[in-house]
Every structure is written in structure tokens, then in C-alpha cells.
Scaffold this active site. Sequence first.
Site, PDB file in Angstrom:
ATOM      1  N   HIS A   1     -24.560  23.849   3.234  1.00 32.09           N
ATOM      2  CA  HIS A   1     -24.638  24.290   1.838  1.00 32.09           C
ATOM      3  C   HIS A   1     -23.553  25.325   1.589  1.00 32.09           C
ATOM      4  CE1 HIS A   1     -26.371  25.457  -1.980  1.00 32.09           C
ATOM      5  NE2 HIS A   1     -26.243  26.717  -1.600  1.00 32.09           N
TER       6      HIS A   1
ATOM      7  N   CYS B   1       0.818  -1.212   0.000  1.00 23.18           N
ATOM      8  CA  CYS B   1       0.000   0.000   0.000  1.00 23.18           C
ATOM      9  C   CYS B   1       0.856   1.269   0.000  1.00 23.18           C
ATOM     10  CB  CYS B   1      -0.930  -0.008   1.204  1.00 23.18           C
ATOM     11  SG  CYS B   1      -1.812   1.525   1.435  1.00 23.18           S
TER      12      CYS B   1
ATOM     13  N   ILE C   1      -7.152  -1.282 -10.434  1.00 18.35           N
ATOM     14  CA  ILE C   1      -5.784  -0.907 -10.815  1.00 18.35           C
ATOM     15  C   ILE C   1      -5.739  -0.440 -12.265  1.00 18.35           C
ATOM     16  CG2 ILE C   1      -3.441  -1.804 -11.222  1.00 18.35           C
ATOM     17  CD1 ILE C   1      -3.757  -3.523  -8.747  1.00 18.35           C
TER      18      ILE C   1
ATOM     19  N   ALA D   1     -10.224  -4.317 -16.557  1.00 17.28           N
ATOM     20  CA  ALA D   1     -10.855  -3.039 -16.211  1.00 17.28           C
ATOM     21  C   ALA D   1     -11.284  -3.034 -14.754  1.00 17.28           C
ATOM     22  CB  ALA D   1     -12.043  -2.768 -17.128  1.00 17.28           C
TER      23      ALA D   1
HETATM   24  P1  NAI Z   1      -9.614  -6.706 -10.195  1.00 18.11           P
HETATM   25  O1  NAI Z   1      -9.942  -8.065  -9.724  1.00 18.11           O
HETATM   26  O2  NAI Z   1     -10.256  -5.529  -9.571  1.00 18.11           O
HETATM   27  O3  NAI Z   1      -9.900  -6.623 -11.777  1.00 18.11           O
HETATM   28  C1  NAI Z   1      -9.294  -7.489 -12.703  1.00 18.11           C
HETATM   29  C2  NAI Z   1     -10.047  -7.429 -14.019  1.00 18.11           C
HETATM   30  O4  NAI Z   1      -9.317  -8.172 -15.001  1.00 18.11           O
HETATM   31  C3  NAI Z   1     -11.435  -8.060 -13.951  1.00 18.11           C
HETATM   32  O5  NAI Z   1     -12.373  -7.129 -14.431  1.00 18.11           O
HETATM   33  C4  NAI Z   1     -11.313  -9.292 -14.823  1.00 18.11           C
HETATM   34  O6  NAI Z   1     -12.519  -9.635 -15.482  1.00 18.11           O
HETATM   35  C5  NAI Z   1     -10.237  -8.878 -15.821  1.00 18.11           C
HETATM   36  N1  NAI Z   1      -9.535 -10.009 -16.487  1.00 18.11           N
HETATM   37  C6  NAI Z   1      -9.057 -11.121 -15.902  1.00 18.11           C
HETATM   38  N2  NAI Z   1      -8.482 -11.928 -16.840  1.00 18.11           N
HETATM   39  C7  NAI Z   1      -8.595 -11.312 -18.038  1.00 18.11           C
HETATM   40  C8  NAI Z   1      -8.192 -11.625 -19.387  1.00 18.11           C
HETATM   41  N3  NAI Z   1      -7.552 -12.750 -19.699  1.00 18.11           N
HETATM   42  N4  NAI Z   1      -8.480 -10.751 -20.373  1.00 18.11           N
HETATM   43  C9  NAI Z   1      -9.131  -9.596 -20.089  1.00 18.11           C
HETATM   44  N5  NAI Z   1      -9.525  -9.240 -18.841  1.00 18.11           N
HETATM   45  C10 NAI Z   1      -9.267 -10.079 -17.824  1.00 18.11           C
HETATM   46  O7  NAI Z   1      -8.015  -6.632 -10.098  1.00 18.11           O
HETATM   47  P2  NAI Z   1      -6.982  -5.421 -10.073  1.00 18.11           P
HETATM   48  O8  NAI Z   1      -7.525  -4.202 -10.705  1.00 18.11           O
HETATM   49  O9  NAI Z   1      -5.723  -6.018 -10.589  1.00 18.11           O
HETATM   50  O10 NAI Z   1      -6.834  -5.116  -8.515  1.00 18.11           O
HETATM   51  C11 NAI Z   1      -6.332  -6.122  -7.631  1.00 18.11           C
HETATM   52  C12 NAI Z   1      -6.830  -5.910  -6.233  1.00 18.11           C
HETATM   53  O11 NAI Z   1      -6.283  -4.731  -5.667  1.00 18.11           O
HETATM   54  C13 NAI Z   1      -8.334  -5.791  -6.168  1.00 18.11           C
HETATM   55  O12 NAI Z   1      -8.818  -6.611  -5.138  1.00 18.11           O
HETATM   56  C14 NAI Z   1      -8.571  -4.339  -5.856  1.00 18.11           C
HETATM   57  O13 NAI Z   1      -9.732  -4.154  -5.067  1.00 18.11           O
HETATM   58  C15 NAI Z   1      -7.304  -3.944  -5.105  1.00 18.11           C
HETATM   59  N6  NAI Z   1      -7.029  -2.522  -5.314  1.00 18.11           N
HETATM   60  C16 NAI Z   1      -7.822  -1.605  -4.719  1.00 18.11           C
HETATM   61  C17 NAI Z   1      -7.635  -0.253  -4.945  1.00 18.11           C
HETATM   62  C18 NAI Z   1      -8.551   0.715  -4.319  1.00 18.11           C
HETATM   63  O14 NAI Z   1      -9.231   0.358  -3.378  1.00 18.11           O
HETATM   64  N7  NAI Z   1      -8.631   1.943  -4.808  1.00 18.11           N
HETATM   65  C19 NAI Z   1      -6.556   0.220  -5.809  1.00 18.11           C
HETATM   66  C20 NAI Z   1      -5.819  -0.830  -6.412  1.00 18.11           C
HETATM   67  C21 NAI Z   1      -6.042  -2.141  -6.147  1.00 18.11           C
END
Ligand code: NAI
Length: 462
Positions: free
Chosen positions: A441, A42, A180, A177
Amino acid sequence: MANYDVIIIGSGPGGYVAAIRAAQLGLKTACVEGRETLGGTCLNIGCIPSKALLHATHQLHEAEHNFAKMGLKGKSPSVDWKQMLAYKDEVVTTNTKGVEFLLKKNKVDWLKGWGSIPEPGKVKVGDEVHETKNIIVATGSVPSSLPGVEVDEKIVVTSTGALELPKIPKKMVVIGAGVIGLEMGSVYARLGTEVTVVEYLDAITPGMDAEVQKQFQKILTKQGLKFIMGAAVQGVEATKTKAKVSYKLKKDNSEAVLDADVVLVATGRKPYTGGLGLEALGVEMSERGQIKTDAHWQTNVKGIYAIGDAIAGPMLAHKAEDEGMAAAETVAGKHGHVNYGVIPGVVYTHPEVATVGQTEEQVKESGRAYKVGKFSFMGNGRAKAVFAADGFVKLIADKETDRILGCHIIGPGAGDLIHEICVAMEFGASAEDVAMTCHAHPTFSEAVREAALACGDGAIHM
Ligand code: NAI
């Protein structure tokens, strides 16, 4: 005699918070960290550096798109990428030093090195074995890649490499999408990179309320991000300077290839538990590699607890923090508690997206009668003044009892606004409770109240 009451392995938001709470409760505490700085993913290579880059590039966007409208004329700022990265690093350093200060202040020992558990009640760090009554595993997670995709952190990067690219790429393909992909995709789109997001599902940000997903995608598209939806990435071929991403469309099985200077793999994360020696101890793991725990964060091995990304549940820093506090309290003989029904999720794009509780789809599926109060930021004077009226607040309440079930916000400051509803939900509040609360407000918060009013006799400014 054990040297410690509790040793926490890992100093991310889960681990360092557990350590501070344990020390506050009078336990002799140590925290193991092998990285040179505290704070875990983080603070070092996740939430904090990405927020610095999101902030800097948002300022650039404002200068390029909104300054002239407000009578602020002149040349838009040019980007000194090296300086932007230095600013990001400085933000990271202040934060990691801050954690170091907090551990010292609370008399938590930092055991420097990578920890393992040779047997219950023992933690090995380097050549030293420390005895302890309890162990809390807070080792977090690492990016999980795809078959056929080799990450080199130069051309094919995870979020780690995306935070320190040597130069701003002309073309970037983002795989996934999720949070991250969209946060880092936004950073580079604002810097002028042509960003194409390839997503397997038909909607962005999986699991979010469908109306929010739709509006969010529309707004990001307007900001210049391109989306290829329903597309499964098959593989990435990279040279020293470029990459080709091949994908297959689900609807007709057709295949296509995208060129990129950089490919960001953002397809989720997996628990990081290797090297701890958990298998030898017989600690039960799930099929997804998560450490199994009971309702008090204890594993099947007495005295070994686990929290955060390494166990089940959303991989969020604040969920890990809550578990860290609660597990420390449990170890100290108190009654730690986490309300998993009220854990907010935020995407720090512009506008921000924030969500808590159930989505409309989930409520519908549960068969419960419900009502929805919606209010557009178009009716919020403050949002219009800052060119951020594109989103809405959606509040879902039980039809009979009026109890709030969930809230989904896309709009300015959504990540802060959501907490009013988190507190309301913790208190079991009704939509009317929020509607009857005087809101200052002009604030963005008025939109939350208006959504609550819309659950009853109607919003005023719509
Ligand atoms: P994520 O699980 O949020 O999204 C991954 C996306 O990749 C999904 O929509 C999935 O359908 C897609 N995907 C998987 N395989 C694929 C393929 N072969 N081709 C095309 N699309 C595919 O994962 P992300 O964004 O990597 O984040 C990881 C973790 O870190 C999550 O649990 C997230 O909540 C956490 N995180 C939280 C943040 C925040 O709270 N602001 C910031 C960054 C990360």
C-alpha cells in the site's frame, strides 16, 4: 553440410527472439532482414514509436489538465512537432540498435536483404543461397485496407504514415475502433486534433469484455474523441490536401460524408508472406492468407516453421516472441510450449486497458457457472492521487472451484497490473490465492487484490 542449423526470415519480435534462443541453445543461426534496421514493424513503425508519441502527448495532457490542480502553475508547454518526432525516432534507433547488439552478442549472423525459399533447406538472400537444416518464417504482417480506399501515406494513412505526419492535422477521421485507431486517435486528440472514429460494429475494441468496452468508450468520449458506431465506411475520396470519408449507418442505411485533413485506416492487418515462394513449395495457407502450422509451428513442409503474425492467432508482438522461443526450442530438439489461454492484450491509451483469459460473454456462452469480482479505482487511494480513478478491475472465477478464468482492467498501469493475473493463471490459481497475497500500500495493484476479494467475502474498500 548445411551452412546453418536454422535461418529465421524476419527480425521482428518473433524472429529476433527465435534467433537469440536458437543461438543460446547452440544452433548456428542466421536472421534475414531486408529493412535497414532490425526489429520489424514493432520496433520501427509500430509498438515502440507509438508508445513514444503516447508518452509525450500524455505528458502534455497532464500539463494542460492536471498540473494546476497540483499547484503547478504556469503556461502549458507548446508542441514542437518536429522535436516530438525526433524524440520518437531516437527511441526507435536506441531499440533497433539494441537488437543489433543482442544478435551480435549471441553470434547470430544478420543476412541483409529480402529472403526467399527456393527449396526446402535453402534460403536465398540477394544473389546468395544459404543452406540450412531448418527455416523459421517470421515475416509478420502489413496493414490491410478497405475496398474503395487508396492509401497514399500522406492524406490517407495507415499506422505507418500516422507516425510521421508532416504536421498535426486539424481534423482526422479514424476508420476502425481497434487498438491502432484508438491509440493513434488518442495521440492526435491530445495534440488538439478533432478526431472522429468510424466503427462498423456497435462496440469499440472488438472481442473485449463488454463492460470494459462501454467504460472505455465513455472515457475516450470524455477525452474528446467522437465515435460514429455501426457505420460501414464506403470509400474515401482524397485530394492533395483533404479527404472525404463516406459511410453508411447500418441501422437505417442512411449515408453521410465526413471531411478530414487526414484519414487513418486502422481496419486490421494481414499476414505478410508475399515473395517468399511458399506457394511453389506447396506450403499450406488458410483462406485468410495465414501460413498453416501444426502444434509445433511446423508447416506441412518438413523443416519449414512459421510463427507470429504470419500464422493464426492474435497479432501481438509478445505472442510472436513466445512462439519464437518455442519454435527455436522445438528446432533444437526441446519441447517448446506456448499457453494460448494466457496471452494478455493491452491498449496503451490513458487509462490503459488490459485483458487476459476469457471475457464474461465467453464464460457465459460456455455454460460454466462463474462469479465476478469487481473493484473500482475510485476506492484506490493511489489512483485518486494521480487523477486516474475512472476505471475498474474485473476478475472472473469459476463459481465452484474459484479458479481464475479471466481478468479485465481499465485503469492506471493496467498493462503492468495484468501480469499478476497472468502468472496466477499459469499456476492455475484461485481468486482466493490472489486475495490472500499481501499487496503493498499504496499501489494500483491493491485494486487487483480487491477484485479478488470481491470474488469471495467482499472487497474491503467498497
Ligand atoms: P483491429 O482488428 O483491432 O480493429 C479494426 C476495426 O476496424 C474493427 O473494430 C473493425 O470492426 C473495424 N472496421 C473494419 N472495416 C470497417 C469499415 N469498413 N468501416 C468501419 N469500421 C471497420 O485492427 P487494428 O486496430 O488495425 O490493429 C491491427 C492489429 O495490430 C490487431 O491485431 C492489433 O491487436 C494489433 N495491434 C496491437 C497493439 C497493442 O497490442 N497495443 C497496438 C497496435 C496494433
